[in-house]
Design a protein around this motif. Structure first.
Motif, PDB file in Angstrom:
ATOM      1  N   ILE A   8       0.835  -0.912   0.037  1.00  0.00           N
ATOM      2  CA  ILE A   8      -0.406   0.135  -0.032  1.00  0.00           C
ATOM      3  C   ILE A   8       1.003   1.345   0.274  1.00  0.00           C
ATOM      4  O   ILE A   8       0.528   2.471  -0.449  1.00  0.00           O
ATOM      5  CB  ILE A   8      -1.212   0.474   1.193  1.00  0.00           C
ATOM      6  CG1 ILE A   8      -2.004   0.779   1.199  1.00  0.00           C
ATOM      7  CG2 ILE A   8      -0.274  -0.119   2.140  1.00  0.00           C
ATOM      8  CD1 ILE A   8      -3.203   0.847   1.634  1.00  0.00           C
ATOM      9  N   ILE A   9       1.962   1.471   0.838  1.00  0.00           N
ATOM     10  CA  ILE A   9       3.084   2.445   0.502  1.00  0.00           C
ATOM     11  C   ILE A   9       3.108   2.404  -0.869  1.00  0.00           C
ATOM     12  O   ILE A   9       3.592   4.256  -1.452  1.00  0.00           O
ATOM     13  CB  ILE A   9       4.818   2.397   1.326  1.00  0.00           C
ATOM     14  CG1 ILE A   9       3.373   1.501   3.099  1.00  0.00           C
ATOM     15  CG2 ILE A   9       5.174   2.602   1.552  1.00  0.00           C
ATOM     16  CD1 ILE A   9       3.694   3.064   4.009  1.00  0.00           C
ATOM     17  N   TYR A  10       3.376   1.477  -1.426  1.00  0.00           N
ATOM     18  CA  TYR A  10       4.365   1.950  -3.087  1.00  0.00           C
ATOM     19  C   TYR A  10       3.066   1.758  -3.785  1.00  0.00           C
ATOM     20  O   TYR A  10       2.948   2.909  -4.543  1.00  0.00           O
ATOM     21  CB  TYR A  10       4.720   0.581  -3.683  1.00  0.00           C
ATOM     22  CG  TYR A  10       5.545  -0.102  -3.466  1.00  0.00           C
ATOM     23  CD1 TYR A  10       6.618  -0.370  -3.554  1.00  0.00           C
ATOM     24  CD2 TYR A  10       6.050  -1.179  -2.462  1.00  0.00           C
ATOM     25  CE1 TYR A  10       8.081  -0.218  -3.117  1.00  0.00           C
ATOM     26  CE2 TYR A  10       6.843  -1.495  -1.885  1.00  0.00           C
ATOM     27  CZ  TYR A  10       8.577  -1.015  -2.561  1.00  0.00           C
ATOM     28  OH  TYR A  10       9.735  -1.781  -1.699  1.00  0.00           O
ATOM     29  N   MET A  16       0.696   4.580  -2.228  1.00  0.00           N
ATOM     30  CA  MET A  16       0.413   5.658  -2.009  1.00  0.00           C
ATOM     31  C   MET A  16       1.616   6.250  -2.881  1.00  0.00           C
ATOM     32  O   MET A  16       1.401   7.903  -2.970  1.00  0.00           O
ATOM     33  CB  MET A  16       0.990   6.047  -0.469  1.00  0.00           C
ATOM     34  CG  MET A  16      -0.521   5.356   0.193  1.00  0.00           C
ATOM     35  SD  MET A  16      -1.312   6.955   0.515  1.00  0.00           S
ATOM     36  CE  MET A  16      -0.839   8.314   1.305  1.00  0.00           C
ATOM     37  N   TRP A  17       2.625   6.070  -3.078  1.00  0.00           N
ATOM     38  CA  TRP A  17       3.428   6.561  -3.845  1.00  0.00           C
ATOM     39  C   TRP A  17       3.388   6.882  -5.199  1.00  0.00           C
ATOM     40  O   TRP A  17       3.440   8.011  -5.802  1.00  0.00           O
ATOM     41  CB  TRP A  17       5.389   6.182  -3.641  1.00  0.00           C
ATOM     42  CG  TRP A  17       6.689   6.978  -3.960  1.00  0.00           C
ATOM     43  CD1 TRP A  17       6.808   8.403  -3.462  1.00  0.00           C
ATOM     44  CD2 TRP A  17       6.752   6.727  -5.285  1.00  0.00           C
ATOM     45  NE1 TRP A  17       8.056   8.542  -4.475  1.00  0.00           N
ATOM     46  CE2 TRP A  17       7.779   7.245  -5.735  1.00  0.00           C
ATOM     47  CE3 TRP A  17       6.597   5.320  -6.333  1.00  0.00           C
ATOM     48  CZ2 TRP A  17       9.035   7.463  -6.397  1.00  0.00           C
ATOM     49  CZ3 TRP A  17       7.508   5.714  -7.347  1.00  0.00           C
ATOM     50  CH2 TRP A  17       8.534   6.585  -7.337  1.00  0.00           C
ATOM     51  N   LEU A  50       0.478   7.050  -6.688  1.00  0.00           N
ATOM     52  CA  LEU A  50      -0.656   7.820  -6.631  1.00  0.00           C
ATOM     53  C   LEU A  50      -0.329   9.211  -6.667  1.00  0.00           C
ATOM     54  O   LEU A  50      -0.247  10.048  -7.779  1.00  0.00           O
ATOM     55  CB  LEU A  50      -1.744   7.729  -6.103  1.00  0.00           C
ATOM     56  CG  LEU A  50      -2.951   8.507  -6.000  1.00  0.00           C
ATOM     57  CD1 LEU A  50      -3.692   8.578  -7.031  1.00  0.00           C
ATOM     58  CD2 LEU A  50      -4.297   8.123  -5.660  1.00  0.00           C
ATOM     59  N   PHE A  51       0.322   9.693  -5.241  1.00  0.00           N
ATOM     60  CA  PHE A  51       0.770  11.136  -5.139  1.00  0.00           C
ATOM     61  C   PHE A  51       1.817  11.454  -5.537  1.00  0.00           C
ATOM     62  O   PHE A  51       2.273  13.037  -5.573  1.00  0.00           O
ATOM     63  CB  PHE A  51       0.797  11.592  -3.782  1.00  0.00           C
ATOM     64  CG  PHE A  51      -0.980  10.804  -3.470  1.00  0.00           C
ATOM     65  CD1 PHE A  51      -1.730  12.494  -3.361  1.00  0.00           C
ATOM     66  CD2 PHE A  51      -0.706  10.017  -2.652  1.00  0.00           C
ATOM     67  CE1 PHE A  51      -2.815  12.488  -2.824  1.00  0.00           C
ATOM     68  CE2 PHE A  51      -2.036  10.387  -2.232  1.00  0.00           C
ATOM     69  CZ  PHE A  51      -3.429  11.020  -1.861  1.00  0.00           C
ATOM     70  N   ILE A  82      11.410   6.961  -2.440  1.00  0.00           N
ATOM     71  CA  ILE A  82       9.893   5.957  -2.504  1.00  0.00           C
ATOM     72  C   ILE A  82      10.330   6.525  -0.503  1.00  0.00           C
ATOM     73  O   ILE A  82       9.364   7.191   0.096  1.00  0.00           O
ATOM     74  CB  ILE A  82       9.998   5.244  -2.528  1.00  0.00           C
ATOM     75  CG1 ILE A  82       9.588   4.656  -3.908  1.00  0.00           C
ATOM     76  CG2 ILE A  82       8.539   4.532  -1.313  1.00  0.00           C
ATOM     77  CD1 ILE A  82       8.731   3.483  -4.421  1.00  0.00           C
ATOM     78  N   VAL A 103       7.690   9.442   1.744  1.00  0.00           N
ATOM     79  CA  VAL A 103       6.560   9.122   3.052  1.00  0.00           C
ATOM     80  C   VAL A 103       7.331   9.708   4.540  1.00  0.00           C
ATOM     81  O   VAL A 103       6.313   9.712   4.760  1.00  0.00           O
ATOM     82  CB  VAL A 103       6.652   6.844   2.544  1.00  0.00           C
ATOM     83  CG1 VAL A 103       5.537   6.981   3.766  1.00  0.00           C
ATOM     84  CG2 VAL A 103       6.150   6.665   1.543  1.00  0.00           C
ATOM     85  N   ARG A 141       6.058  13.471   4.098  1.00  0.00           N
ATOM     86  CA  ARG A 141       5.001  13.717   4.256  1.00  0.00           C
ATOM     87  C   ARG A 141       4.530  12.997   4.934  1.00  0.00           C
ATOM     88  O   ARG A 141       2.701  13.769   6.240  1.00  0.00           O
ATOM     89  CB  ARG A 141       4.615  12.963   2.708  1.00  0.00           C
ATOM     90  CG  ARG A 141       4.599  13.820   1.286  1.00  0.00           C
ATOM     91  CD  ARG A 141       4.366  13.523   0.121  1.00  0.00           C
ATOM     92  NE  ARG A 141       3.989  14.497  -1.059  1.00  0.00           N
ATOM     93  CZ  ARG A 141       3.915  14.288  -1.952  1.00  0.00           C
ATOM     94  NH1 ARG A 141       2.785  14.274  -1.860  1.00  0.00           N
ATOM     95  NH2 ARG A 141       4.169  14.549  -3.037  1.00  0.00           N
ATOM     96  N   THR A 199      -3.434  -4.861   3.051  1.00  0.00           N
ATOM     97  CA  THR A 199      -4.584  -3.860   3.326  1.00  0.00           C
ATOM     98  C   THR A 199      -5.159  -4.964   2.454  1.00  0.00           C
ATOM     99  O   THR A 199      -6.904  -5.089   2.983  1.00  0.00           O
ATOM    100  CB  THR A 199      -4.511  -3.115   2.795  1.00  0.00           C
ATOM    101  OG1 THR A 199      -3.392  -2.357   2.645  1.00  0.00           O
ATOM    102  CG2 THR A 199      -5.434  -2.127   2.076  1.00  0.00           C
ATOM    103  N   TRP A 250      -0.922  10.103   4.542  1.00  0.00           N
ATOM    104  CA  TRP A 250       0.590   9.804   4.484  1.00  0.00           C
ATOM    105  C   TRP A 250       1.000   9.240   5.727  1.00  0.00           C
ATOM    106  O   TRP A 250       1.825   8.798   5.731  1.00  0.00           O
ATOM    107  CB  TRP A 250       1.126  11.082   4.306  1.00  0.00           C
ATOM    108  CG  TRP A 250       1.413  11.335   2.459  1.00  0.00           C
ATOM    109  CD1 TRP A 250       0.472  11.301   2.008  1.00  0.00           C
ATOM    110  CD2 TRP A 250       2.069  10.629   1.381  1.00  0.00           C
ATOM    111  NE1 TRP A 250       0.826  11.661   0.635  1.00  0.00           N
ATOM    112  CE2 TRP A 250       1.399  11.031   0.951  1.00  0.00           C
ATOM    113  CE3 TRP A 250       2.722   9.628   1.323  1.00  0.00           C
ATOM    114  CZ2 TRP A 250       2.568  10.485  -0.797  1.00  0.00           C
ATOM    115  CZ3 TRP A 250       3.530   9.169   0.653  1.00  0.00           C
ATOM    116  CH2 TRP A 250       3.400   9.323  -0.916  1.00  0.00           C
ATOM    117  N   SER A 304       0.244   5.819   7.123  1.00  0.00           N
ATOM    118  CA  SER A 304       1.757   4.832   5.346  1.00  0.00           C
ATOM    119  C   SER A 304       2.613   4.808   6.806  1.00  0.00           C
ATOM    120  O   SER A 304       3.402   4.241   6.612  1.00  0.00           O
ATOM    121  CB  SER A 304       1.403   5.351   4.285  1.00  0.00           C
ATOM    122  OG  SER A 304       0.751   6.080   3.417  1.00  0.00           O
TER     123      SER A 304
END
Lengths: 313, 280
Positions: A123-125, A127-128, A130-131, B34, B38, B41, B211, B255, B258
């Motif tokens: 899910i972290i990948y 998020m990255w 998408l944004f 990456i 993360v 943010r 998830t 964020w 995350s």
């Protein structure tokens, strides 16, 4: 078939313990069979309604109650293909760098970093992707691709940043650490004597790598790629965020699409109609069968390799 | 035989080395990028309220994800409570009781296959057996889904580690007349302790970031957890829901969540490595 190796004396508590562990082990078989039966049963409604054409139809319309899996299957295959095309060569050279070219200390530190990256949740990948990545794609990479290859239909269409190509690239970044780790271990398994005899003959590093190391570990490398393939096929979150979720098959990789997993993640919560729900589970059933076959093939292949080379992953 | 000239071969070698070094740094650069993104943010979302308050409606200040933190913690712990003992038993069975038997080989093979089955499929399966019949998304279903994902992972590592325990240890214990279950739990497990702990920790880290299976089982909830028999708040589904929402403050919260998950997963992974290293 015997459940365990026989042993002459077996008192009561030992027997109970053995039985308990055997039951747990049989649970593994039971679970796999149960997954198969449950998904098959729940997707019956959709298969009965649409028959075999469920797999071939491109229509996916919850309003009219028309469902076909073709667009999702296509999306799954194309994103996986893009991911593999990028990740496999890149993993190979990174593994080569780690195993052969760099100083052992650097190799250890960088190798550990990559192992840790393989543990980061998908899910972290997503998020990255998408944004951060999608905007970057739409501003820099997509205009450049269109300018560089103006006649290719795969690079036509809106420069939105999200779409099939972006999803494939994110997927590649996600499976990269995993495949790299496995290939590096394969490279390290090649006996030093074999490599040293190559160097002894005056070969360069590259010659030893592609004529000895890669050839020696080829079967395992193929197996590693299959394991990565299995991961990419079923990956949900990294794809769902960036693929755009549209049920159309278009030649352009810039357009939005959908994969089996992304369709499930997107529509499951809203599926009130039993036929919609059953069609979604049918999609899941297709994915289960495909990944199961890929996994079994990969494992059989690796086991064959294990027998002939005496090493394992 | 005429020796081949050295020059072109050396040039090719150099080019290959260059390409591989550049790709290695490129790959690592992206992956570090990456983490950096993360972290930056996510840190912006951290505040006291973030860790102590319930989620706030969009536009309202002082919202947090406290209920989701608690939820993820409880669901993961429950999953470990089910998945770890069963996984350990499967590992024991494969190494101690069924080594080199046909059924042992079959189960070993299926365990490996099961590790590769996508987690979303496990979520679907648990939906059909626990959510649909009761007509209710629940934290219990989420925990069962995660336990099913953990089981083969724990079984595989247990098996790998027990194989490393030398046979002489087993034999000397048996020679003293110890019963088999005592040998396994008191002697073999003690010898393999750090390896087993590492395996369990890695399995927990792996499921705590999942998830997809929770999407069909635990779902999410904006409230404190009263009972696990209802939809239960958890960090990962919250990230998913908030990230795709159009509200900037919700996206920021996503964020933050995350970053929290990433720190937790990396921390457990590093902890597992340290434990393993200390022993060896």
């Amino acid at each position: 078939m015997k459940l365990w190796n026989s042993r002459s004396s077996l008192n009561g508590s030992d027997f109970v313990f053995r039985l308990l562990s055997a039951v747990c082990a049989l649970l593994v078989i039971a679970l796999i069979v149960a997954v198969f039966l449950q998904l098959a049963e729940s997707s019956m409604l959709a298969f009965r309604q649409f028959g075999f054409s469920f797999l071939l139809s491109q229509k996916w319309n919850p309003v009219t109650g028309n469902f076909g899996a073709a667009s999702s299957i296509y999306g799954t295959l194309i994103t996986t293909l893009i991911a593999m095309l990028i990740a496999v060569p890149l993993s190979l050279v990174i593994a080569l760098f780690l195993a052969e070219l760099t100083h052992p200390v650097v190799s250890k530190v960088v190798g550990t970093c990559i192992e840790l990256l393989a543990a980061i949740p998908s899910i972290i990948y997503g998020m990255w992707g998408l944004f951060v990545f999608a905007p970057f794609m739409s501003v820099y990479i997509q205009p450049w691709l269109q300018a560089a290859f103006p006649y290719l239909p795969i690079f036509k269409g809106p420069k939105m940043g999200i779409g099939v190509l972006s999803a494939g690239i994110i997927l590649a970044i996600m499976i990269l650490p995993f495949i790299t780790c496995v290939i590096r271990d394969v490279f390290k398994m090649v006996p030093a004597v074999v490599k040293e005899s190559g160097y002894g003959m005056g070969s360069t590093t590259w010659e030893v790598t592609h004529k000895i190391t890669v050839r020696y570990g080829l079967t395992s490398i193929v197996g590693a790629c299959f394991l990565g393939l299995g991961r990419a096929l079923g990956e949900t979150m990294a794809v769902t965020f960036v693929i755009g979720n549209s049920h159309r098959i278009t030649p352009s990789l810039f357009n939005a699409g959908s994969s089996i997993a992304s369709t499930l993640a997107n529509e499951f919560a809203e599926a009130a109609d039993p036929l919609h729900l059953s069609s979604l589970i049918a999609l899941g059933f297709v994915l289960f069968i495909v990944t199961f076959v890929v996994q079994v093939a990969a494992r059989l292949w690796l086991r064959q390799m294990q027998k002939s080379f005496g090493g394992g992953l | 035989m005429k020796p081949r000239s050295k020059k072109p071969r050396e040039i090719i070698d150099f080019i290959v080395k260059l390409i591989s070094a550049v790709s290695a740094f490129f790959g690592i650069f992206i992956l570090i990028l990456i983490i950096y993104e993360v972290a930056v943010r996510g840190l912006a979302a951290f505040s006291f309220a973030f860790f102590t308050q319930l989620p706030a409606p969009p536009g309202m200040d002082k919202g947090g994800v406290a209920n989701a933190i608690v939820g993820t913690f409880i669901i993961t712990l429950m999953a470990a409570g089910m998945g770890v003992p069963i996984g350990l038993m499967v590992g024991i069975y494969l190494v101690e009781f069924a080594r080199d038997t046909k059924i042992g080989e079959l189960i070993k093979f299926l365990t490996n296959v099961m590790i590769g089955i996508p987690s979303i499929i496990v979520g679907l399966f648990v939906y059909t057996i626990m959510v649909k019949p009761f007509g209710q998304f629940s934290g219990y279903a989420g925990a069962v889904a995660l336990a099913i994902i953990m089981l083969p992972v724990v079984a595989r590592t247990t098996q790998d580690i027990l194989m490393l325990v030398p046979n002489s240890l087993r034999e000397s214990a048996f020679a003293l007349g110890t019963s088999q279950w005592r040998v396994i739990l008191n002697i073999i497990f003690r010898a393999a302790k750090s390896g087993l702990i590492t395996g369990v920790l890695l399995a927990i880290a792996r499921v705590s970031g999942e998830t997809a299976p929770l999407l069909f089982t635990a779902l999410n909830s904006p409230y404190w957890i009263q009972t696990l028999a209802r939809p239960t708040a958890n960090l990962t589904v919250l990230i998913y829901n908030y990230a795709v929402s159009p509200f900037a403050d919700w996206q920021q919260t996503a964020w933050g969540a995350s970053l929290l998950i990433m720190i937790a997963v990396l921390f457990v992974n590093i902890l597992a490595r340290v434990i393993l290293k200390q022993k060896s």
